[in-house]
Structure formats: structure tokens, C-alpha cells
Design an enzyme around this catalytic site. Structure first.
Site, PDB file in Angstrom:
ATOM      1  N   ASP A 201      -0.354 -83.121 -37.330  1.00 26.66           N
ATOM      2  CA  ASP A 201      -1.772 -82.840 -37.569  1.00 26.66           C
ATOM      3  C   ASP A 201      -2.612 -83.589 -36.548  1.00 26.66           C
ATOM      4  O   ASP A 201      -2.223 -84.668 -36.089  1.00 26.66           O
ATOM      5  CB  ASP A 201      -2.182 -83.251 -38.982  1.00 26.66           C
ATOM      6  CG  ASP A 201      -3.414 -82.504 -39.487  1.00 26.66           C
ATOM      7  OD1 ASP A 201      -3.277 -81.663 -40.389  1.00 26.66           O
ATOM      8  OD2 ASP A 201      -4.518 -82.745 -38.962  1.00 26.66           O
TER       9      ASP A 201
ATOM     10  N   ASP B 271      -2.336 -82.749 -31.149  1.00 20.91           N
ATOM     11  CA  ASP B 271      -3.261 -81.626 -31.063  1.00 20.91           C
ATOM     12  C   ASP B 271      -2.476 -80.395 -30.612  1.00 20.91           C
ATOM     13  O   ASP B 271      -1.868 -80.408 -29.533  1.00 20.91           O
ATOM     14  CB  ASP B 271      -4.359 -81.971 -30.054  1.00 20.91           C
ATOM     15  CG  ASP B 271      -5.507 -80.981 -30.037  1.00 20.91           C
ATOM     16  OD1 ASP B 271      -5.319 -79.822 -30.460  1.00 20.91           O
ATOM     17  OD2 ASP B 271      -6.605 -81.372 -29.585  1.00 20.91           O
TER      18      ASP B 271
ATOM     19  N   TYR C 197     -12.777 -66.444 -35.072  1.00 17.00           N
ATOM     20  CA  TYR C 197     -11.805 -66.648 -36.147  1.00 17.00           C
ATOM     21  C   TYR C 197     -11.048 -65.355 -36.435  1.00 17.00           C
ATOM     22  O   TYR C 197      -9.813 -65.345 -36.488  1.00 17.00           O
ATOM     23  CB  TYR C 197     -12.524 -67.140 -37.403  1.00 17.00           C
ATOM     24  CG  TYR C 197     -11.601 -67.457 -38.558  1.00 17.00           C
ATOM     25  CD1 TYR C 197     -11.008 -68.706 -38.665  1.00 17.00           C
ATOM     26  CD2 TYR C 197     -11.320 -66.508 -39.537  1.00 17.00           C
ATOM     27  CE1 TYR C 197     -10.149 -69.017 -39.714  1.00 17.00           C
ATOM     28  CE2 TYR C 197     -10.463 -66.801 -40.586  1.00 17.00           C
ATOM     29  CZ  TYR C 197      -9.885 -68.061 -40.673  1.00 17.00           C
ATOM     30  OH  TYR C 197      -9.034 -68.340 -41.717  1.00 17.00           O
TER      31      TYR C 197
END
Length: 272
Positions: free
Chosen positions: A37, A75, A168
Site C-alpha cells: 500500500d 506506490d 475513473y
């Protein structure tokens, strides 16, 4: 012994929400976990992202389920950092059988920065995840399963005119293309690739004041407001609902299922 005993799963976005649910669910079936994460903020995202404390909580829950876990901050936009995190997990756990490419953001109200960031995390980050996993999974010669966590917005043209929202939907649609290409490319290695498409899930990405307000504005400002309700009488899914579907997809019960888009949406898409 659980259905995934002896297997190792890489899960991105594992600090909370769906990622944590996937980690705990697969651990309950016997899988060891490589949890990755970012645990940092991205400027275009208006709600708080996960923290190192969130990732530590996932570690405890997985260990409480009886599994081993290697947790790393990395990342997914940085392929080298992601690869290093995976290697850390491989050094300690020895193999890789399952990938759940879950990391994602929803900067719905954002402008051009939101477009760039959501494409980079939700689409390019998934590409990086799969590419980093492929060499190990192929070299093991034992097959495997890869699940890309998309969205109902990856199968329907829903969203607002904001660049972040359009990005998105574009990224989540893009995952279907990635999934289908990888499913064909990796089939000869007995590696299955599928995508999962949840409707609204009660996670910090959705259940926050910014996303709730975006949804309210989307409905209020539309000339013909979209029907954002589910067909079944449930307003929102739990992360565990999605994790249960993922656990089935990566198990031998689904050993001949590849190249599919699996809605976990309480009938939302059927109404569109």
C-alpha cells in the site's frame, strides 16, 4: 486445511477497505500474503488515504487468521518500487500464486490532476502489478490466478463531467481490456485472469463526505438523474462481499474460469 493452503497472494491497496478484506479472506483460506500500500496522500484525492497504522492493522488481522504476511509501503505508479516490494515478499515467502490488483483512488470531483492520477493509479498501476508478477508465476510453472478489481463503472458509462470522474470510468473500463489480453496471453501457462466489478462498497473510498457529496450533486444536477440504486434491496455492499467472490475466483473451484467480467453488484448493472 483451507482451499488456498500453501499459496501466496500479492494484494495491492491492502491497508484498508477492499484490500484488507481480500487479505483477511484469503488468509482465512490458508494463503500467505504480500500486502502493498502507498500509505501516503495523493494531492488530487480529497479524502484521506490509508496510513502506515492502517497497514499495521491489516498485518495483525492476517496474522490473527493464522497466516504469514509481508507488508511493504510502495506506490503502484512506481514500477521499480513495486517490484522491490514484491521481491521482499518473495524472499520471505518463497513463491507467488495469486495476484489481487486492488489499489485504486476515486478523485471524482478533481480536474486535470485527478484525471492523470486516477489513470496512473487505477490503470497503469494495475499494469505494473501484473507485469511484475508474471515472471515469477510463469517460472514456477504451476499456474495461478490474477484478479483485477474494477468497478460497475468499468462496465457502464456512469459518472459526472469532472475529469477525475471520467478518468475513473476510463481506467476501470481499461482494466477489462487488460484482463482480456492477459487472459489470452497467460492461458498457456495455466494462469487465469479475471476482473471483478463491484457496485458501491462501504469502504473509506466511498463512505466519506467528499464522495457522498459528489454522488448527491451528480443526481441533483442531471437532467435525467441516473438510477444509482441496486436491484436487490441493499444500499451498499460490504468489502467482505467482494472478497468472497475473489476467494472463489482464485480457488480451484474456478479453475477453468478465465477472461470474465464478474459483477458483484446486487443487480446494479442489470438496471442500467
Amino acid at each position: 486445511m483451507g482451499s488456498l493452503s500453501g499459496k501466496v497472494a500479492l494484494i495491492t491497496g491492502a491497508a484498508r477497505g477492499q484490500g484488507r478484506a481480500h487479505a483477511v479472506r484469503l488468509a482465512s483460506e490458508g494463503a500467505d500474503i504480500i500486502a502493498v500500500d502507498l500509505c501516503d496522500q495523493i494531492a488530487s484525492v480529497p479524502y484521506p488515504l490509508a496510513t502506515p497504522d492502517d497497514l499495521a492493522a491489516t498485518v495483525k488481522l492476517v496474522e490473527d487468521a493464522g497466516a504469514r504476511i509481508v507488508a511493504c509501503q510502495a506506490d503502484v505508479r512506481d514500477r521499480a518500487a513495486l517490484g522491490a516490494a514484491l521481491q521482499t515478499g518473495l524472499d520471505k515467502l518463497g513463491r507467488l500464486d495469486i495476484v489481487v490488483a486492488n489499489a485504486g483512488i476515486a478523485p471524482m470531483q478533481a480536474g486535470p490532476d485527478g484525471w492523470r492520477d486516477v489513470i496512473d493509479v487505477n490503470l497503469t498501476g494495475v499494469h505494473h502489478t501484473v507485469e511484475e508478477a508474471i515472471p515469477t508465476m510463469v517460472s514456477q510453472g504451476e499456474g495461478g490466478s490474477i484478479v483485477l478489481i474494477s468497478s460497475a463503472a468499468g462496465l457502464a458509462g456512469i459518472g459526472s463531467p469532472d475529469a477525475g470522474s471520467i478518468g475513473y470510468a476510463a481506467a476501470k473500463h481499461g482494466l477489462v481490456g487488460l484482463m482480456r489480453v492477459y487472459a489470452n496471453h497467460l492461458a498457456r501457462h495455466s494462469i487465469r485472469v479475471n476482473s471483478v466489478h463491484p457496485a458501491g462498497v462501504d469502504t473509506p473510498m466511498i463512505n466519506n463526505e467528499f464522495t457522498r457529496q459528489w454522488l448527491a450533486d451528480l443526481i441533483a444536477e442531471s437532467d435525467s438523474p441516473p438510477d444509482m440504486g441496486n436491484a436487490l434491496p441493499v444500499q451498499v455492499l460490504s468489502a467482505e462481499d467482494v472478497a468472497n467472490a475473489v476467494a472463489w475466483l482464485v480457488s480451484d473451484q474456478a479453475r477453468y474460469i478465465t477472461g470474465i467480467t464478474l459483477p458483484v453488484d446486487a443487480g446494479f448493472l442489470n438496471k442500467q
